[in-house]
Motif scaffolding. Structure first.
Motif, PDB file in Angstrom:
ATOM      1  N   ARG A 105       0.833  -1.207   0.000  1.00  0.00           N
ATOM      2  CA  ARG A 105       0.000   0.000   0.000  1.00  0.00           C
ATOM      3  C   ARG A 105       0.865   1.254   0.000  1.00  0.00           C
ATOM      4  O   ARG A 105       0.561   2.242  -0.676  1.00  0.00           O
ATOM      5  CB  ARG A 105      -0.911   0.021   1.230  1.00  0.00           C
ATOM      6  N   LEU A 106       1.965   1.209   0.767  1.00  0.00           N
ATOM      7  CA  LEU A 106       2.853   2.366   0.861  1.00  0.00           C
ATOM      8  C   LEU A 106       3.508   2.648  -0.490  1.00  0.00           C
ATOM      9  O   LEU A 106       3.620   3.816  -0.915  1.00  0.00           O
ATOM     10  CB  LEU A 106       3.919   2.107   1.924  1.00  0.00           C
ATOM     11  N   MET A 107       3.917   1.598  -1.175  1.00  0.00           N
ATOM     12  CA  MET A 107       4.547   1.760  -2.480  1.00  0.00           C
ATOM     13  C   MET A 107       3.581   2.438  -3.463  1.00  0.00           C
ATOM     14  O   MET A 107       3.961   3.365  -4.197  1.00  0.00           O
ATOM     15  CB  MET A 107       4.979   0.391  -3.021  1.00  0.00           C
ATOM     16  N   LYS A 108       2.333   2.008  -3.458  1.00  0.00           N
ATOM     17  CA  LYS A 108       1.339   2.587  -4.358  1.00  0.00           C
ATOM     18  C   LYS A 108       1.045   4.037  -3.969  1.00  0.00           C
ATOM     19  O   LYS A 108       0.940   4.914  -4.832  1.00  0.00           O
ATOM     20  CB  LYS A 108       0.046   1.778  -4.308  1.00  0.00           C
ATOM     21  N   LYS A 114       3.947  11.024  -5.852  1.00  0.00           N
ATOM     22  CA  LYS A 114       4.940  11.545  -6.801  1.00  0.00           C
ATOM     23  C   LYS A 114       4.259  12.153  -8.027  1.00  0.00           C
ATOM     24  O   LYS A 114       4.656  13.212  -8.519  1.00  0.00           O
ATOM     25  CB  LYS A 114       5.874  10.413  -7.228  1.00  0.00           C
ATOM     26  N   PHE A 115       3.196  11.497  -8.494  1.00  0.00           N
ATOM     27  CA  PHE A 115       2.448  12.026  -9.637  1.00  0.00           C
ATOM     28  C   PHE A 115       1.774  13.351  -9.281  1.00  0.00           C
ATOM     29  O   PHE A 115       1.866  14.339 -10.035  1.00  0.00           O
ATOM     30  CB  PHE A 115       1.399  11.018 -10.086  1.00  0.00           C
ATOM     31  N   PHE A 116       1.098  13.407  -8.134  1.00  0.00           N
ATOM     32  CA  PHE A 116       0.388  14.622  -7.740  1.00  0.00           C
ATOM     33  C   PHE A 116       1.344  15.795  -7.517  1.00  0.00           C
ATOM     34  O   PHE A 116       1.003  16.950  -7.794  1.00  0.00           O
ATOM     35  CB  PHE A 116      -0.421  14.367  -6.463  1.00  0.00           C
ATOM     36  N   GLN A 117       2.560  15.484  -7.023  1.00  0.00           N
ATOM     37  CA  GLN A 117       3.542  16.548  -6.781  1.00  0.00           C
ATOM     38  C   GLN A 117       4.115  17.088  -8.083  1.00  0.00           C
ATOM     39  O   GLN A 117       4.549  18.242  -8.146  1.00  0.00           O
ATOM     40  CB  GLN A 117       4.668  16.019  -5.884  1.00  0.00           C
ATOM     41  N   SER A 118       4.100  16.250  -9.123  1.00  0.00           N
ATOM     42  CA  SER A 118       4.673  16.682 -10.404  1.00  0.00           C
ATOM     43  C   SER A 118       3.668  17.428 -11.294  1.00  0.00           C
ATOM     44  O   SER A 118       4.042  17.997 -12.303  1.00  0.00           O
ATOM     45  CB  SER A 118       5.210  15.464 -11.172  1.00  0.00           C
ATOM     46  N   LYS A 120       0.154  20.104 -11.685  1.00  0.00           N
ATOM     47  CA  LYS A 120      -0.534  21.232 -11.069  1.00  0.00           C
ATOM     48  C   LYS A 120      -2.028  20.927 -10.933  1.00  0.00           C
ATOM     49  O   LYS A 120      -2.596  20.177 -11.722  1.00  0.00           O
ATOM     50  CB  LYS A 120      -0.341  22.489 -11.905  1.00  0.00           C
ATOM     51  N   GLY A 121      -2.646  21.532  -9.916  1.00  0.00           N
ATOM     52  CA  GLY A 121      -4.085  21.388  -9.748  1.00  0.00           C
ATOM     53  C   GLY A 121      -4.514  20.187  -8.932  1.00  0.00           C
ATOM     54  O   GLY A 121      -5.692  19.826  -8.925  1.00  0.00           O
ATOM     55  N   TYR A 122      -3.580  19.547  -8.260  1.00  0.00           N
ATOM     56  CA  TYR A 122      -3.920  18.369  -7.459  1.00  0.00           C
ATOM     57  C   TYR A 122      -3.608  18.608  -5.981  1.00  0.00           C
ATOM     58  O   TYR A 122      -3.211  17.689  -5.268  1.00  0.00           O
ATOM     59  CB  TYR A 122      -3.141  17.159  -7.951  1.00  0.00           C
ATOM     60  N   GLU A 123      -3.765  19.826  -5.523  1.00  0.00           N
ATOM     61  CA  GLU A 123      -3.375  20.158  -4.156  1.00  0.00           C
ATOM     62  C   GLU A 123      -4.133  19.325  -3.125  1.00  0.00           C
ATOM     63  O   GLU A 123      -3.559  18.829  -2.153  1.00  0.00           O
ATOM     64  CB  GLU A 123      -3.591  21.654  -3.892  1.00  0.00           C
ATOM     65  N   SER A 124      -5.434  19.189  -3.314  1.00  0.00           N
ATOM     66  CA  SER A 124      -6.240  18.425  -2.363  1.00  0.00           C
ATOM     67  C   SER A 124      -5.833  16.954  -2.355  1.00  0.00           C
ATOM     68  O   SER A 124      -5.667  16.343  -1.290  1.00  0.00           O
ATOM     69  CB  SER A 124      -7.735  18.549  -2.713  1.00  0.00           C
ATOM     70  N   ALA A 125      -5.665  16.376  -3.548  1.00  0.00           N
ATOM     71  CA  ALA A 125      -5.266  14.976  -3.655  1.00  0.00           C
ATOM     72  C   ALA A 125      -3.872  14.769  -3.069  1.00  0.00           C
ATOM     73  O   ALA A 125      -3.595  13.747  -2.428  1.00  0.00           O
ATOM     74  CB  ALA A 125      -5.297  14.533  -5.112  1.00  0.00           C
ATOM     75  N   LYS A 126      -2.985  15.746  -3.292  1.00  0.00           N
ATOM     76  CA  LYS A 126      -1.625  15.643  -2.772  1.00  0.00           C
ATOM     77  C   LYS A 126      -1.630  15.624  -1.241  1.00  0.00           C
ATOM     78  O   LYS A 126      -0.937  14.817  -0.615  1.00  0.00           O
ATOM     79  CB  LYS A 126      -0.783  16.811  -3.283  1.00  0.00           C
ATOM     80  N   ALA A 127      -2.456  16.489  -0.655  1.00  0.00           N
ATOM     81  CA  ALA A 127      -2.529  16.565   0.810  1.00  0.00           C
ATOM     82  C   ALA A 127      -3.077  15.278   1.411  1.00  0.00           C
ATOM     83  O   ALA A 127      -2.539  14.752   2.397  1.00  0.00           O
ATOM     84  CB  ALA A 127      -3.402  17.746   1.221  1.00  0.00           C
ATOM     85  N   SER A 128      -4.137  14.731   0.804  1.00  0.00           N
ATOM     86  CA  SER A 128      -4.733  13.512   1.351  1.00  0.00           C
ATOM     87  C   SER A 128      -3.804  12.312   1.170  1.00  0.00           C
ATOM     88  O   SER A 128      -3.713  11.449   2.054  1.00  0.00           O
ATOM     89  CB  SER A 128      -6.085  13.242   0.675  1.00  0.00           C
ATOM     90  N   THR A 129      -3.081  12.264   0.042  1.00  0.00           N
ATOM     91  CA  THR A 129      -2.158  11.155  -0.200  1.00  0.00           C
ATOM     92  C   THR A 129      -0.959  11.237   0.733  1.00  0.00           C
ATOM     93  O   THR A 129      -0.458  10.215   1.213  1.00  0.00           O
ATOM     94  CB  THR A 129      -1.685  11.157  -1.670  1.00  0.00           C
ATOM     95  N   LEU A 130      -0.486  12.449   0.988  1.00  0.00           N
ATOM     96  CA  LEU A 130       0.610  12.640   1.928  1.00  0.00           C
ATOM     97  C   LEU A 130       0.207  12.155   3.317  1.00  0.00           C
ATOM     98  O   LEU A 130       0.982  11.504   4.027  1.00  0.00           O
ATOM     99  CB  LEU A 130       1.002  14.117   1.983  1.00  0.00           C
ATOM    100  N   SER A 131      -1.036  12.441   3.684  1.00  0.00           N
ATOM    101  CA  SER A 131      -1.559  11.986   4.968  1.00  0.00           C
ATOM    102  C   SER A 131      -1.637  10.459   5.002  1.00  0.00           C
ATOM    103  O   SER A 131      -1.322   9.829   6.019  1.00  0.00           O
ATOM    104  CB  SER A 131      -2.944  12.590   5.209  1.00  0.00           C
ATOM    105  N   GLU A 132      -2.027   9.868   3.886  1.00  0.00           N
ATOM    106  CA  GLU A 132      -2.118   8.410   3.806  1.00  0.00           C
ATOM    107  C   GLU A 132      -0.738   7.770   3.952  1.00  0.00           C
ATOM    108  O   GLU A 132      -0.581   6.766   4.648  1.00  0.00           O
ATOM    109  CB  GLU A 132      -2.747   7.991   2.478  1.00  0.00           C
ATOM    110  N   VAL A 133       0.269   8.368   3.304  1.00  0.00           N
ATOM    111  CA  VAL A 133       1.633   7.854   3.407  1.00  0.00           C
ATOM    112  C   VAL A 133       2.103   7.873   4.859  1.00  0.00           C
ATOM    113  O   VAL A 133       2.666   6.888   5.359  1.00  0.00           O
ATOM    114  CB  VAL A 133       2.591   8.680   2.516  1.00  0.00           C
TER     115      VAL A 133
END
Length: 490
Positions: A105-108, A114-118, A120-133
């Motif tokens: 799960r961590l690998m995925k 990495k995709f969301f950070q690269s 633009k426009g995915y700020e919300s998804a990036k924040a939630s994924t960072l929290s999941e990691v």
């Protein structure tokens, strides 16, 4: 499972692999498997017929009795979850298993991040994924700490697959371990007038897996295969009888309440139309009187309307609760009418829809009541619990195309709609009995008679020991024990 740690470990690993296989094949488990679906086709195309049985056998090193026990743990309509306490080597093994799953799960999650950070426009998804990691990393840390303290008891959970899992697909135990195509066509023919087709009807394959488990248990006790099949067939009939006949008994009680209220016998030609007007009037009466939650509940009870969903959800009861209206037709007309009044000034389109829903709900309710009258009259046992589901009188044709129901005073429309509903109940008996028969036959054929002294946990401990040797030495045989000559030299 607290008393059988070896079983708990094997069963937990088995359940996890079922979920992993669904994920690997991208199986959408949100909707239950349907009667039309089967292993090897559609969303289950990557799962060959019999795959679940073969998978269980692999987990138990070919021990069919033990494999059927694993199958039976998850053979339920409601997805079960088991909790148990483990310590020592079993706890360490399950923690390591959990770490493997978490690391995947961590690998995925890291790849998604990495995709969301690269982009633009995915700020919300990036924040939630960072929290999941962060959450997964902390869970892994806790599991590693737990391994360092093997003697500290820890609670683990075994969650069975969802109802849309490939495990629940018809044919998952074997290509021929399913009801016949002829019976499926009969089910489709009788259920379709009620707006249901094979693709929308649930497969209910848990009846087959559950009966396979029971067939195996009876075989283990020495019961002959033929007797096992007969026994489980009757168990299926009993199950359906208890569920349906309780419903019929309640329906008959409710329709008598309505009959007394309107002063009209249930067989009079105008009964159904008058009953519908009465139910609509009752709904309007509740609105006019402005009864609150408690008064509305008491009024529903006074009408004999004690649906399980209503009883269960009373603390959060609201008339604008669409789910409640959909799942409990007995209160739908009251809920819809109340909702109608509240929304009348603001949304005329919504009102029109609610009017239609209310009328349809009342029609469905009265149709079910009429079918209950027929059931009591024509089936052996009537509304006694348990009844038999064996039809001894009435017309042969049970569908929406028969206007003659041999009920004095009933119109052709009342006859045909009630017969259509009764047909769905009648075929439910055939359906359930056939599933239990098929499952029991498979279980009895696969399993062996077992010594009463052969303990369950001892069996699974032996399986664990063999599996651990495979992991240590590979799929081949573990090194043979020293010969007697060498042992003697020692």
């Amino acid at each position: 499972m607290n008393e059988n740690p070896c079983l708990a470990e094997v069963a937990s690993k088995f359940a996890v692999t079922l979920a992993v296989k669904d994920n690997e094949s991208s199986v959408s488990t949100g909707s239950p498997s349907s009667l039309q679906e089967k292993a090897g086709e559609g969303r289950y195309k990557n799962f060959s017929p019999g795959w679940a049985w073969q998978h269980a056998l692999k987990f138990t090193n070919g021990d069919k009795n033990a494999a059927m026990f694993l199958i039976g743990l998850c053979a339920y309509e409601e997805v079960p979850m088991y909790s148990f306490q483990v310590t020592g080597k079993h706890k360490v093994a399950l923690d390591r298993r959990d770490i493997e799953v978490l690391e995947e799960r961590l690998m995925k999650a890291k790849a998604d991040l990495k995709f969301f950070q690269s982009e633009k426009g995915y700020e919300s998804a990036k924040a939630s994924t960072l929290s999941e990691v962060s959450f997964i990393q902390e869970a892994i840390r806790q599991k590693k700490t737990s391994i360092e303290n093997p003697n500290q008891p820890e609670e683990h959970f075994l969650k069975c697959p969802d109802n849309g899992s490939a495990f629940t697909a018809p044919g998952s135990l074997g290509a021929n371990v399913d009801i016949s195509g002829e019976l499926k066509e009969k089910i489709r023919h009788l259920q379709r007038p009620q707006g249901k087709n094979l693709e929308t009807l649930k497969a209910k394959y848990y009846h087959i897996t559950g009966s396979a488990f029971m067939g195996c248990q009876l075989k283990k006790c020495g019961m002959p295969n033929m007797v096992t099949k007969l026994w489980e067939s009757q168990a299926g009939r009993m199950y359906r009888s208890i569920r349906l006949c309780g419903q019929v008994k309640t329906n008959l009680k409710n329709i008598q309440v309505i009959s007394k209220k309107i002063g009209m016998d249930i067989n009079e030609p105008k009964f159904r139309e008058t009953a519908k007007l009465y139910l609509q009037a009752e709904a309007k009466k509740l609105i006019v009187e402005g009864q609150d939650h408690v008064k509305m509940r008491d009024a529903l009870y006074a009408q004999g309307l004690r649906g399980p969903e209503l009883t269960k959800r009373l603390p959060s009861y609201r008339c604008n609760d669409a789910t409640l209206r959909e799942t409990n037709p007995q209160v739908a007309y009251l809920c819809s009418a109340t909702f109608l009044q509240r929304e009348a000034d603001s949304n005329s389109e919504a009102v029109a829809r609610e009017v239609g829903e209310t009328d349809r709900a009342i029609d469905r309710l009265l149709q079910e009541y009429d079918a209950s009258i027929m059931f009591r009259k024509w089936y052996i046992g009537g509304d006694n619990i348990p009844c038999t589901g064996i039809k001894a009188a009435g017309p042969f044709q049970l569908d929406g195309n028969n206007p003659n129901c041999e009920m004095y005073g009933w119109s052709a429309e009342r006859c045909s709609t009630a017969l259509a509903k009764l047909g769905t109940w009648d075929v439910d008996f055939d359906w359930t009995v056939a599933q239990h028969k098929v499952g029991a036959e498979f279980g009895a054929e696969q399993c062996r008679e077992q010594d009463p002294n052969e303990k369950l946990d001892k069996t699974f401990c032996k399986i664990l020991d063999e599996n651990n040797k495979k992991e240590l030495y590979g799929e081949g045989k573990a090194p043979a024990p020293p010969s007697e000559e060498i042992q003697g030299a020692r």
